[in-house]
Design a protein around this motif. Sequence first.
Motif, PDB file in Angstrom:
ATOM      1  N   LEU A 287       0.823  -1.202   0.000  1.00  0.00           N
ATOM      2  CA  LEU A 287       0.000   0.000   0.000  1.00  0.00           C
ATOM      3  C   LEU A 287       0.866   1.265   0.000  1.00  0.00           C
ATOM      4  CD1 LEU A 287      -2.772  -1.097   2.532  1.00  0.00           C
ATOM      5  CD2 LEU A 287      -2.893  -1.079   0.031  1.00  0.00           C
ATOM      6  N   GLN A 288       1.978   1.232   0.715  1.00  0.00           N
ATOM      7  CA  GLN A 288       2.864   2.400   0.781  1.00  0.00           C
ATOM      8  C   GLN A 288       3.522   2.706  -0.555  1.00  0.00           C
ATOM      9  OE1 GLN A 288       5.436   1.176   3.934  1.00  0.00           O
ATOM     10  NE2 GLN A 288       3.955   1.626   5.547  1.00  0.00           N
ATOM     11  N   SER A 289       3.693   1.685  -1.383  1.00  0.00           N
ATOM     12  CA  SER A 289       4.354   1.907  -2.676  1.00  0.00           C
ATOM     13  C   SER A 289       3.487   2.704  -3.638  1.00  0.00           C
ATOM     14  CB  SER A 289       4.705   0.565  -3.320  1.00  0.00           C
ATOM     15  OG  SER A 289       3.550  -0.083  -3.826  1.00  0.00           O
ATOM     16  N   ASN A 290       2.162   2.659  -3.449  1.00  0.00           N
ATOM     17  CA  ASN A 290       1.208   3.357  -4.326  1.00  0.00           C
ATOM     18  C   ASN A 290       1.304   2.925  -5.781  1.00  0.00           C
ATOM     19  OD1 ASN A 290      -0.186   5.036  -2.456  1.00  0.00           O
ATOM     20  ND2 ASN A 290       1.612   6.363  -2.331  1.00  0.00           N
ATOM     21  N   PHE A 291       1.745   1.703  -6.018  1.00  0.00           N
ATOM     22  CA  PHE A 291       1.888   1.208  -7.387  1.00  0.00           C
ATOM     23  C   PHE A 291       0.697   0.383  -7.847  1.00  0.00           C
ATOM     24  CE2 PHE A 291       5.167   1.677 -10.416  1.00  0.00           C
ATOM     25  CZ  PHE A 291       6.268   2.215  -9.797  1.00  0.00           C
TER      26      PHE A 291
ATOM     27  N   ILE B  33       9.114   0.143  -5.094  1.00  0.00           N
ATOM     28  CA  ILE B  33       9.240   1.259  -6.035  1.00  0.00           C
ATOM     29  C   ILE B  33      10.534   1.140  -6.834  1.00  0.00           C
ATOM     30  CG2 ILE B  33       9.613   3.760  -6.188  1.00  0.00           C
ATOM     31  CD1 ILE B  33       7.721   4.013  -3.757  1.00  0.00           C
ATOM     32  N   GLU B  34      11.632   0.855  -6.157  1.00  0.00           N
ATOM     33  CA  GLU B  34      12.923   0.753  -6.841  1.00  0.00           C
ATOM     34  C   GLU B  34      12.949  -0.414  -7.821  1.00  0.00           C
ATOM     35  OE1 GLU B  34      15.667   2.752  -3.287  1.00  0.00           O
ATOM     36  OE2 GLU B  34      15.663   0.577  -3.577  1.00  0.00           O
ATOM     37  N   ALA B  35      12.323  -1.531  -7.457  1.00  0.00           N
ATOM     38  CA  ALA B  35      12.276  -2.679  -8.360  1.00  0.00           C
ATOM     39  C   ALA B  35      11.470  -2.348  -9.612  1.00  0.00           C
ATOM     40  CB  ALA B  35      11.685  -3.892  -7.645  1.00  0.00           C
ATOM     41  N   PHE B  36      10.328  -1.702  -9.443  1.00  0.00           N
ATOM     42  CA  PHE B  36       9.531  -1.282 -10.587  1.00  0.00           C
ATOM     43  C   PHE B  36      10.322  -0.326 -11.472  1.00  0.00           C
ATOM     44  CE2 PHE B  36       5.424  -2.805  -8.918  1.00  0.00           C
ATOM     45  CZ  PHE B  36       4.821  -3.168 -10.099  1.00  0.00           C
ATOM     46  N   ASP B  37      11.037   0.600 -10.860  1.00  0.00           N
ATOM     47  CA  ASP B  37      11.804   1.588 -11.620  1.00  0.00           C
ATOM     48  C   ASP B  37      12.859   0.911 -12.488  1.00  0.00           C
ATOM     49  OD1 ASP B  37      12.574   4.402 -12.174  1.00  0.00           O
ATOM     50  OD2 ASP B  37      14.437   3.803 -11.182  1.00  0.00           O
ATOM     51  N   ILE B  38      13.576  -0.059 -11.926  1.00  0.00           N
ATOM     52  CA  ILE B  38      14.585  -0.781 -12.698  1.00  0.00           C
ATOM     53  C   ILE B  38      13.947  -1.498 -13.887  1.00  0.00           C
ATOM     54  CG2 ILE B  38      16.154  -2.773 -12.645  1.00  0.00           C
ATOM     55  CD1 ILE B  38      16.855  -1.951  -9.774  1.00  0.00           C
TER      56      ILE B  38
ATOM     57  N   VAL C 253      12.993  -9.471 -10.533  1.00  0.00           N
ATOM     58  CA  VAL C 253      12.925 -10.282  -9.319  1.00  0.00           C
ATOM     59  C   VAL C 253      13.993  -9.809  -8.349  1.00  0.00           C
ATOM     60  CG1 VAL C 253      11.971 -12.298 -10.500  1.00  0.00           C
ATOM     61  CG2 VAL C 253      14.447 -12.057 -10.299  1.00  0.00           C
ATOM     62  N   SER C 254      13.673  -9.866  -7.076  1.00  0.00           N
ATOM     63  CA  SER C 254      14.631  -9.447  -6.061  1.00  0.00           C
ATOM     64  C   SER C 254      15.605 -10.582  -5.747  1.00  0.00           C
ATOM     65  CB  SER C 254      13.904  -9.004  -4.788  1.00  0.00           C
ATOM     66  OG  SER C 254      13.092 -10.049  -4.281  1.00  0.00           O
ATOM     67  N   VAL C 255      16.855 -10.190  -5.517  1.00  0.00           N
ATOM     68  CA  VAL C 255      17.916 -11.158  -5.245  1.00  0.00           C
ATOM     69  C   VAL C 255      18.800 -10.638  -4.124  1.00  0.00           C
ATOM     70  CG1 VAL C 255      17.946 -11.982  -7.645  1.00  0.00           C
ATOM     71  CG2 VAL C 255      19.505 -10.135  -6.952  1.00  0.00           C
ATOM     72  N   VAL C 256      19.624 -11.541  -3.593  1.00  0.00           N
ATOM     73  CA  VAL C 256      20.632 -11.184  -2.610  1.00  0.00           C
ATOM     74  C   VAL C 256      21.923 -11.877  -3.019  1.00  0.00           C
ATOM     75  CG1 VAL C 256      20.037 -13.111  -1.070  1.00  0.00           C
ATOM     76  CG2 VAL C 256      21.142 -11.065  -0.137  1.00  0.00           C
TER      77      VAL C 256
ATOM     78  N   PRO D  80      17.499  -8.084 -12.341  1.00  0.00           N
ATOM     79  CA  PRO D  80      17.532  -8.288 -10.889  1.00  0.00           C
ATOM     80  C   PRO D  80      17.385  -6.979 -10.122  1.00  0.00           C
ATOM     81  CG  PRO D  80      19.764  -8.178 -11.713  1.00  0.00           C
ATOM     82  CD  PRO D  80      18.871  -7.994 -12.901  1.00  0.00           C
ATOM     83  N   TYR D  81      16.798  -7.082  -8.957  1.00  0.00           N
ATOM     84  CA  TYR D  81      16.812  -5.988  -7.993  1.00  0.00           C
ATOM     85  C   TYR D  81      17.539  -6.516  -6.766  1.00  0.00           C
ATOM     86  CZ  TYR D  81      15.358  -2.693  -4.403  1.00  0.00           C
ATOM     87  OH  TYR D  81      15.365  -1.781  -3.380  1.00  0.00           O
ATOM     88  N   VAL D  82      18.718  -5.968  -6.488  1.00  0.00           N
ATOM     89  CA  VAL D  82      19.576  -6.496  -5.432  1.00  0.00           C
ATOM     90  C   VAL D  82      19.201  -5.882  -4.084  1.00  0.00           C
ATOM     91  CG1 VAL D  82      21.943  -6.816  -4.642  1.00  0.00           C
ATOM     92  CG2 VAL D  82      21.445  -6.811  -7.097  1.00  0.00           C
ATOM     93  N   MET D  83      18.956  -6.739  -3.108  1.00  0.00           N
ATOM     94  CA  MET D  83      18.631  -6.309  -1.748  1.00  0.00           C
ATOM     95  C   MET D  83      19.714  -6.782  -0.790  1.00  0.00           C
ATOM     96  SD  MET D  83      14.496  -7.087  -1.870  1.00  0.00           S
ATOM     97  CE  MET D  83      14.245  -6.769  -0.128  1.00  0.00           C
ATOM     98  N   ASN D  84      19.824  -6.115   0.350  1.00  0.00           N
ATOM     99  CA  ASN D  84      20.852  -6.513   1.316  1.00  0.00           C
ATOM    100  C   ASN D  84      20.371  -7.719   2.136  1.00  0.00           C
ATOM    101  OD1 ASN D  84      19.540  -5.712   3.838  1.00  0.00           O
ATOM    102  ND2 ASN D  84      19.884  -3.596   3.181  1.00  0.00           N
TER     103      ASN D  84
END
Length: 236
Positions: A38-42, A119-124, A134-137, A202-206
């Motif tokens: 909900l916070q992403s507003n996407f 938001i950052e994943a959508f932007d990429i 997809v998010s990755v580590v 990829p969207y890289v997360m910590n």
Amino acid sequence: MDVLAIIPARAGSKRLPDKNILRLGGKPLLTWTIEAALQSNFFLHTIVSTNSAEIKSAAIAAGADVPFIRPDVLSGDESSSSDVVMHALDFFKKMHSVSFDYVALLQPTSPLRTGKHIIEAFDIMLRCDAGSCVSVVESNCNPNWMFWHDKKTNFMRPVLEEPSLAQGHKNGPTYVLNGAIYICRVSDFLKYQKFVFFNTVPYVMNPTASIDIDTKDDFDRANEAIKGNYAQTNQV
């Protein structure tokens, strides 16, 4: 751009019973993902796909929609995420004549994924004109050093056909899916019926944001991170 967020939250977890509604940081585990969406507003719709009346109540209380109860055939241990996504897309198409441009799968077992991450994943994905993101580590285990244990012969067999142990890091770090964010163009999802294919970015997360709750130890690690205000300082 119409985007559907699907949060899969079935009852029946065996390793950590009722994990989707266990209270983490003072609220049900499921609520963390609903709030991030909900916070992403996407999203045009943020829905929870569940087979449980109790989970449905928790989801609605947190602000998500629960437009259907997931059928038993899609609620077993062998049910795939792709089948759950197809079921939701079919539901909106058949029952409401609604189609979406993109679909996102957000697993509730990743409570430290925030609206900012989404938001950052959508932007990429949009900047790269990719079919999916997809998010990755970063992995601490290179596939060149991974082996199967052949229990018939008791010998080791390489996961890769031609492993090069001496050049394990030649191409830089390797990454694994962390389960937090899957986004796909609906036309591509209907074509491939999966989130990872030839033009996936990829969207890289910590590692902390990538905590995926499957066991009590995972739950405790997430609780410690929340006590340290990790999630609160990484909101939109």
